[in-house]
Write a protein that holds these residues in place. Structure first.
Motif, PDB file in Angstrom:
ATOM      1  N   LEU A  63       2.727   1.666  -3.303  1.00 21.18           N
ATOM      2  CA  LEU A  63       1.869   2.215  -4.363  1.00 21.18           C
ATOM      3  C   LEU A  63       1.689   3.721  -4.175  1.00 21.18           C
ATOM      4  O   LEU A  63       1.774   4.502  -5.128  1.00 21.18           O
ATOM      5  N   THR A  93       0.845  -1.201   0.000  1.00 19.10           N
ATOM      6  CA  THR A  93       0.000   0.000   0.000  1.00 19.10           C
ATOM      7  C   THR A  93       0.881   1.253   0.000  1.00 19.10           C
ATOM      8  O   THR A  93       0.676   2.175  -0.801  1.00 19.10           O
ATOM      9  N   ILE A 146       2.354  -8.227  -6.458  1.00 16.73           N
ATOM     10  CA  ILE A 146       2.339  -8.801  -5.114  1.00 16.73           C
ATOM     11  C   ILE A 146       1.893 -10.274  -5.118  1.00 16.73           C
ATOM     12  O   ILE A 146       2.213 -11.026  -4.202  1.00 16.73           O
ATOM     13  N   LYS A 175       1.275 -11.521   0.622  1.00 14.09           N
ATOM     14  CA  LYS A 175       0.504 -12.560  -0.085  1.00 14.09           C
ATOM     15  C   LYS A 175       1.279 -13.876  -0.139  1.00 14.09           C
ATOM     16  O   LYS A 175       0.974 -14.801   0.599  1.00 14.09           O
ATOM     17  N   LYS A 232       3.189  -5.933   7.292  1.00 16.65           N
ATOM     18  CA  LYS A 232       3.170  -4.717   6.465  1.00 16.65           C
ATOM     19  C   LYS A 232       4.552  -4.388   5.910  1.00 16.65           C
ATOM     20  O   LYS A 232       5.202  -3.422   6.306  1.00 16.65           O
ATOM     21  N   VAL A 233       4.993  -5.239   4.975  1.00 17.45           N
ATOM     22  CA  VAL A 233       6.258  -4.955   4.304  1.00 17.45           C
ATOM     23  C   VAL A 233       6.037  -4.979   2.789  1.00 17.45           C
ATOM     24  O   VAL A 233       5.594  -5.982   2.233  1.00 17.45           O
ATOM     25  N   ALA A 266      -2.424  -4.675 -11.653  1.00 16.91           N
ATOM     26  CA  ALA A 266      -1.994  -5.766 -10.773  1.00 16.91           C
ATOM     27  C   ALA A 266      -1.776  -6.985 -11.656  1.00 16.91           C
ATOM     28  O   ALA A 266      -2.675  -7.399 -12.386  1.00 16.91           O
ATOM     29  N   TYR A 271      -8.044  -3.829  -8.290  1.00 16.16           N
ATOM     30  CA  TYR A 271      -7.952  -3.888  -6.818  1.00 16.16           C
ATOM     31  C   TYR A 271      -8.497  -2.565  -6.260  1.00 16.16           C
ATOM     32  O   TYR A 271      -7.927  -1.495  -6.517  1.00 16.16           O
ATOM     33  N   ASN A 303      -5.671  -9.066  -9.431  1.00 16.51           N
ATOM     34  CA  ASN A 303      -6.620  -9.091  -8.327  1.00 16.51           C
ATOM     35  C   ASN A 303      -7.666  -8.080  -8.762  1.00 16.51           C
ATOM     36  O   ASN A 303      -7.273  -6.951  -9.071  1.00 16.51           O
TER      37      ASN A 303
END
Ligand SMILES: Cc1ncc(COP(=O)(O)O)c(C=O)c1O
Length: 411
Positions: free
Chosen positions: A109, A106, A217, A252, A260-261, A183, A130, A187
């Motif tokens: 992006l 996130t 991802i 994922k 959160k990486v 993506a 997404y 997704n």
């Protein structure tokens, strides 16, 4: 009283996130709360804990340097480990210096969009997409997303024609097209794109002088027969490689969403410099970086973990599609990711997107089922829903039973 900016940003929480937290407030439990919510709205892979637990809870090497301030765009040692992992698994040489490690895909992006776009710039996105792109790519950059809708007859795959049309529409609306974002693997649908399709996207970018951000991802979450092709692998002859920026992360394939990486790869010097600066606002804790460094150092564990993870995804997908087939509920075939793109259009209580929303409300209120409607992914056609399945099989079974009961009633 908060600022206008805070109000504007606070209103932008993606629907995916709000639905997740609402459903998780009262989760389904066969014994404790059989009337709780079944959360098939969130793309998490919950099938890996038995493999992860021994690694994550084992004593590990930690040095004094690991708890000091490190470079806020990722420690050198972790970036070297990620570069080696990507080079090994994707067969493309990647330099650690071209990686920026931040708190989630996130953030990667957000940083990529902010580094590339000024307010009034347009980002062209093949739809359905997404849903959180709406927030991630625009909230800070103040760029505008312009949809390039895929065609139902081609299972909503991105098309060069639609992208070209969207670029022209953006210009007519007074916007300055700056980039295409997609993506890949996709997704919400779970398609793995072939090199020809990817080259087509790059050609449109080249024709209009755009950059491309590829959110890859799901690259380690391909379970079907298709082979994943990194966008960079086909860029060479079509678009200068420094105009392709890639986002990936650990949420994922590695099943570590809560850590959160995220990672941005770019060979554009100016974009990378800006991204490193912007990483100041979204760094990853040094402890988490040390943990990932240790995981990635063990190649044989990583390789066998990802192999088992893909096999479990394949089983999970086979299980849910078997159930959907039993109830004659249609869907598009997927070969990557954690979800199935399900066609509930025959059951809409009224035509169009109002009907899709009405059915979604019934699913939420009466079946206590969290699945997200296509409108949240800007699907051009009403009646599609994203159903995530990489969770406890009994929960998936219960969810499809509840769905089928409600659809039967709807008839
Ligand atoms: C395509 C895509 N990009 C980014 C993200 C967010 O990743 P992270 O949790 O690392 O911020 C997701 C999560 O669902 C996703 O599906």
């Amino acid at each position: 009283m908060v600022s206008r900016r805070a109000l504007r940003l606070a209103q932008q929480s993606p629907a995916i996130a709000s639905a997740h937290f609402r459903a998780e407030q009262r989760p389904y439990s066969p014994d404790l709360d059989p009337g709780g919510y079944l959360n098939l709205g969130t793309a998490e892979n919950c099938l890996l804990w038995d493999l992860l637990q021994p690694r994550l809870t084992a004593p590990r090497r930690l040095t004094a340097a690991d708890i000091r301030y490190g470079p806020l765009y990722g420690t050198a040692v972790l970036r070297v480990a990620i570069a080696a992992f990507l080079t090994r698994t994707q067969g493309l040489p990647i330099a650690a210096d071209d990686l920026v490690v931040v708190s989630g895909a996130t953030a990667a992006l957000d940083i990529a969009a902010t580094a590339l776009c000024d307010p009034g710039d347009a980002i062209i996105v093949p739809a359905p997409y997404y849903g959180a792109f709406d927030v991630d790519l625009t909230a800070r950059s103040e760029a505008r997303l312009v949809d390039a809708p895929g065609d139902r007859d081609d299972q909503f795959r991105p098309s060069g024609q639609a992208l070209d049309r969207a670029v022209r529409q953006a210009r007519c609306a007074g916007l300055n097209p700056r980039a295409i974002v997609l993506a890949s693997p996709s997704n919400p649908i779970g398609h793995v794109y072939d090199p020809g399709l990817l080259r087509g996207i790059l050609r449109i970018a080249a024709a209009h002088g755009l950059d491309v951000i590829a959110d890859e991802i799901y690259a380690s979450s391909v379970f079907g027969l298709d082979t994943f092709t990194p966008l960079r692998a086909v860029a060479d002859a079509v678009l200068p490689p420094d105009k392709v920026h890639t986002v990936t992360g650990f949420a994922k394939g590695f099943g570590l969403p809560g850590l959160k990486v995220g990672v941005l790869h770019t060979t554009d010097h100016a974009v990378r410099t800006a991204a490193r600066q912007l990483a100041y606002f979204a760094p990853v804790s040094t402890d988490t970086q040390a943990l990932l460094r240790e995981l990635l150092a063990d190649h044989s564990w990583t390789d066998s973990f990802l192999t088992v993870s893909r096999a479990r995804l394949n089983d999970s997908y086979a299980r849910i599609t078997g159930l959907l087939d039993r109830y004659q509920i249609g869907y598009l075939p997927a070969s990557a990711g954690f979800s199935v793109w399900v066609d509930l259009s025959p059951w809409l209580p009224e035509a169009g997107f109002p009907g899709e929303t009405a059915l979604w409300r019934r699913l939420w209120d009466e079946a206590r089922l969290n699945i997200l409607p296509g409108i949240q992914f800007r699907c051009p056609e009403p009646g599609w829903y994203r159903v995530c399945h990489a969770i406890e099989p009994a929960t998936v079974t219960e969810a499809v039973h509840r769905l089928a009961r409600l659809l039967e009633d709807q008839r």
